[in-house]
Design a protein around this motif. Structure first.
Motif, PDB file in Angstrom:
ATOM      1  N   THR A 337       0.816  -1.199   0.000  1.00 39.76           N
ATOM      2  CA  THR A 337       0.000   0.000   0.000  1.00 39.76           C
ATOM      3  C   THR A 337       0.856   1.257   0.000  1.00 39.76           C
ATOM      4  O   THR A 337       1.670   1.463   0.891  1.00 39.76           O
ATOM      5  N   GLU A 338       0.649   2.104  -0.996  1.00 35.25           N
ATOM      6  CA  GLU A 338       1.316   3.399  -1.054  1.00 35.25           C
ATOM      7  C   GLU A 338       0.489   4.448  -0.310  1.00 35.25           C
ATOM      8  O   GLU A 338      -0.700   4.241  -0.026  1.00 35.25           O
ATOM      9  N   ASP A 339       1.106   5.579  -0.027  1.00 34.46           N
ATOM     10  CA  ASP A 339       0.428   6.639   0.731  1.00 34.46           C
ATOM     11  C   ASP A 339       1.121   7.971   0.448  1.00 34.46           C
ATOM     12  O   ASP A 339       1.740   8.553   1.320  1.00 34.46           O
ATOM     13  N   VAL A 340       1.073   8.410  -0.804  1.00 36.82           N
ATOM     14  CA  VAL A 340       1.733   9.663  -1.156  1.00 36.82           C
ATOM     15  C   VAL A 340       0.702  10.790  -1.195  1.00 36.82           C
ATOM     16  O   VAL A 340      -0.499  10.553  -1.371  1.00 36.82           O
ATOM     17  N   CYS A 341       1.178  12.005  -1.024  1.00 37.68           N
ATOM     18  CA  CYS A 341       0.312  13.166  -1.052  1.00 37.68           C
ATOM     19  C   CYS A 341       0.970  14.238  -1.916  1.00 37.68           C
ATOM     20  O   CYS A 341       2.177  14.500  -1.771  1.00 37.68           O
ATOM     21  N   VAL A 342       0.198  14.823  -2.827  1.00 35.46           N
ATOM     22  CA  VAL A 342       0.708  15.857  -3.725  1.00 35.46           C
ATOM     23  C   VAL A 342      -0.205  17.074  -3.653  1.00 35.46           C
ATOM     24  O   VAL A 342      -1.341  16.981  -3.165  1.00 35.46           O
ATOM     25  N   PRO A 343       0.262  18.244  -4.120  1.00 30.13           N
ATOM     26  CA  PRO A 343      -0.634  19.394  -4.195  1.00 30.13           C
ATOM     27  C   PRO A 343      -1.898  19.034  -4.964  1.00 30.13           C
ATOM     28  O   PRO A 343      -1.844  18.328  -5.981  1.00 30.13           O
ATOM     29  N   ARG A 344      -3.026  19.521  -4.506  1.00 35.61           N
ATOM     30  CA  ARG A 344      -4.307  19.057  -5.050  1.00 35.61           C
ATOM     31  C   ARG A 344      -4.438  19.322  -6.546  1.00 35.61           C
ATOM     32  O   ARG A 344      -5.050  18.519  -7.270  1.00 35.61           O
ATOM     33  N   ALA A 345      -3.863  20.426  -7.008  1.00 35.05           N
ATOM     34  CA  ALA A 345      -3.957  20.735  -8.438  1.00 35.05           C
ATOM     35  C   ALA A 345      -3.201  19.725  -9.290  1.00 35.05           C
ATOM     36  O   ALA A 345      -3.443  19.625 -10.502  1.00 35.05           O
ATOM     37  N   LEU A 346      -2.288  18.973  -8.664  1.00 36.11           N
ATOM     38  CA  LEU A 346      -1.474  18.013  -9.406  1.00 36.11           C
ATOM     39  C   LEU A 346      -1.975  16.574  -9.271  1.00 36.11           C
ATOM     40  O   LEU A 346      -1.290  15.639  -9.683  1.00 36.11           O
TER      41      LEU A 346
END
Length: 460
Positions: A337-346
């Motif tokens: 299971t991955e769990d990455v977070c990016v800026p919402r626009a991206l």
């Protein structure tokens, strides 16, 4: 080991110390696939802060590692045993000590299950918002240790936003209270906040005081069907750009829908490749307008179908399917299971990169996401016993982490670093920042016994 067990038995009531290897093996790891774990020397099922203090005092004196754990639902290896360690289980410390409706706070022990707290608060017309998908089983202590989020965190924040104070055992056995019960307070450094998300590396939390909210208005659910991930991601970006703050905005792809259908026969995958679930909880006419706007934005972004769900049971079933996605996929084989977070626009770009990683590494990747806050959970599946597939899955995992960092994101939004994300953490943070973390660790854990090697351990 003999000296360790004798010292623990001198200080802790009988029955709480377990040396039976068959029993201990059930506690030796969390739910993280392929994260290594060792053979513990003993398991202690703590029943009180005094039990925890005794364990820390003994282990600090002997230089024995302590690995705290709750329900073991973690997905990063943070609760995995080390060779010769003491596994310190807090699951028996499960008392809701106090619910104060006037101050809108609750005091709980770390073994309280998330959903049990939410149900108890509801009896007072109150609400505890953090709601990880594991809320029926995960404990508040584990939620605090990993700064857990959940479906409604896009609007209401994560665990850190609700922790007012903690009691913890630190150093060589000192019991301290960090934080306060008041609504405001800025005296001293925020040491309470430092403990949230520390994954057991700075001490052992034995009590938590959390802030509560009043019961919220009924939610309205909006459903959108999409042909592909990027288009669904564009709909997410459109909702955020419009200034809408949904109480939930969740994405579920065709792989998850098919797995849930195969398990529970819900008939979801016949209608969509990607399902986007939006919710809003504004009251009255404002709520009506918010739901209508989300449905319109879904359609304008490319949804093949979008509408408000007028059937509460149907809406709950759709969100149940979202929560069932991970266990449904587990039935197909081991899931990393991955769990990455990016800026919402991206979000659209990151979803496209995840699909590219699946193709490049010939790996089955399903996707669920807290899309409204940019927190994506690619679920990488490899058949059991297929070493080549496992190696490809791990390369895809590393590629996704690298892409998230390249887009200005982070290697973990809510699951924690544990063992699986140590290399990514060192890639994300500057060496000077890593050094600051090590200095904090040394100050609060002078004996070096609290969950050593996790988070900031050797990433090799």
């Amino acid at each position: 080991m003999g000296a360790l067990l004798d010292s623990l038995r001198d200080r802790i009531p009988g029955g709480r110390i377990v040396a039976d290897p068959d029993v201990i093996s059930a506690y030796a790891h969390d739910e993280a696939q392929w994260a290594p774990y060792g053979t513990p020397a003993a398991l202690v099922r703590a029943g009180s802060t005094e039990d925890v203090r005794a364990v820390v005092t003994v282990c600090a004196g002997l230089g024995v590692p302590i690995v705290p754990r709750g329900a073991g639902t973690g997905l990063s290896g943070g609760a995995n045993a080390l060779d010769g360690c003491v596994l310190l289980s807090l699951e028996a410390m499960d008392e809701i000590v106090e619910i104060d409706p006037v101050e809108r706070l609750a005091v709980v022990q770390p073994g309280v299950v998330n959903d049990a707290l939410r149900l108890a608060c509801a009896e007072h017309g109150l609400w505890y918002p953090p709601d990880p998908a594991s809320s029926p089983w995960s404990t508040i202590g584990g939620n605090v240790a990993t700064n857990a989020g959940g479906i409604c965190c896009v609007k209401y924040g994560v665990t850190r936003d609700y922790v007012l104070s903690v009691q913890a055992v630190v150093g060589r056995g000192e019991v301290v209270r960090l934080g306060r019960r008041t609504a405001k307070g800025v005296a001293g450094y925020d040491l309470c906040g430092l403990m949230v998300g520390s994954e057991g590396t700075l001490g052992v939390i034995t009590e938590v005081t959390v802030r509560l909210r009043g019961a919220r208005a009924p939610e309205r659910t909006v459903v959108g069907y999409f042909d592909d991930l990027r288009t669904a991601g564009e709909a997410v970006s459109a909702v955020i750009a419009a200034g809408i703050v949904p109480s939930a905005l969740e994405l579920v792809d065709r792989h998850c829908l098919r797995a849930v259908d195969a398990w529970r026969n819900m008939g979801l995958s016949a209608d969509a490749n990607v399902l986007l679930l939006g919710r809003g909880d504004l009251p009255g006419e404002a709520g009506e307008a918010e739901a209508d706007a989300m449905a319109r934005l879904f359609k304008e972004a490319g949804a093949t179908w979008s509408a408000r769900s007028e059937d509460e049971a149907e809406a709950e079933a759709l969100f149940t399917a979202r929560r069932l996605a991970y266990p449904a996929l587990e039935r197909l084989g081991p899931v990393l299971t991955e769990d990455v977070c990016v800026p919402r626009a991206l979000v659209p770009e990151m979803l496209a990169r995840i699909e590219a990683a699946a193709v490049e590494h010939d790996t089955h990747i399903a996707n669920i996401a807290h899309a409204g806050d940019g927190n994506l959970h690619p679920l990488i599946i490899a058949p059991a016993g297929d070493d080549a597939a496992r190696e490809r899955a791990q390369r895809a995992f590393d590629r996704i982490v690298a892409d998230a960092i390249a887009l200005g994101g982070t290697v973990t939004g809510e699951h924690g670093v544990g063992l699986l994300k140590r290399r990514g953490l060192h890639d994300e943070l500057e060496p000077e920042v890593i050094a600051l973390h090590h200095a904090v660790k040394a100050a609060l854990d002078p004996a070096g016994v609290f969950n050593p090697g996790k988070v900031f351990g050797d990433p090799a």
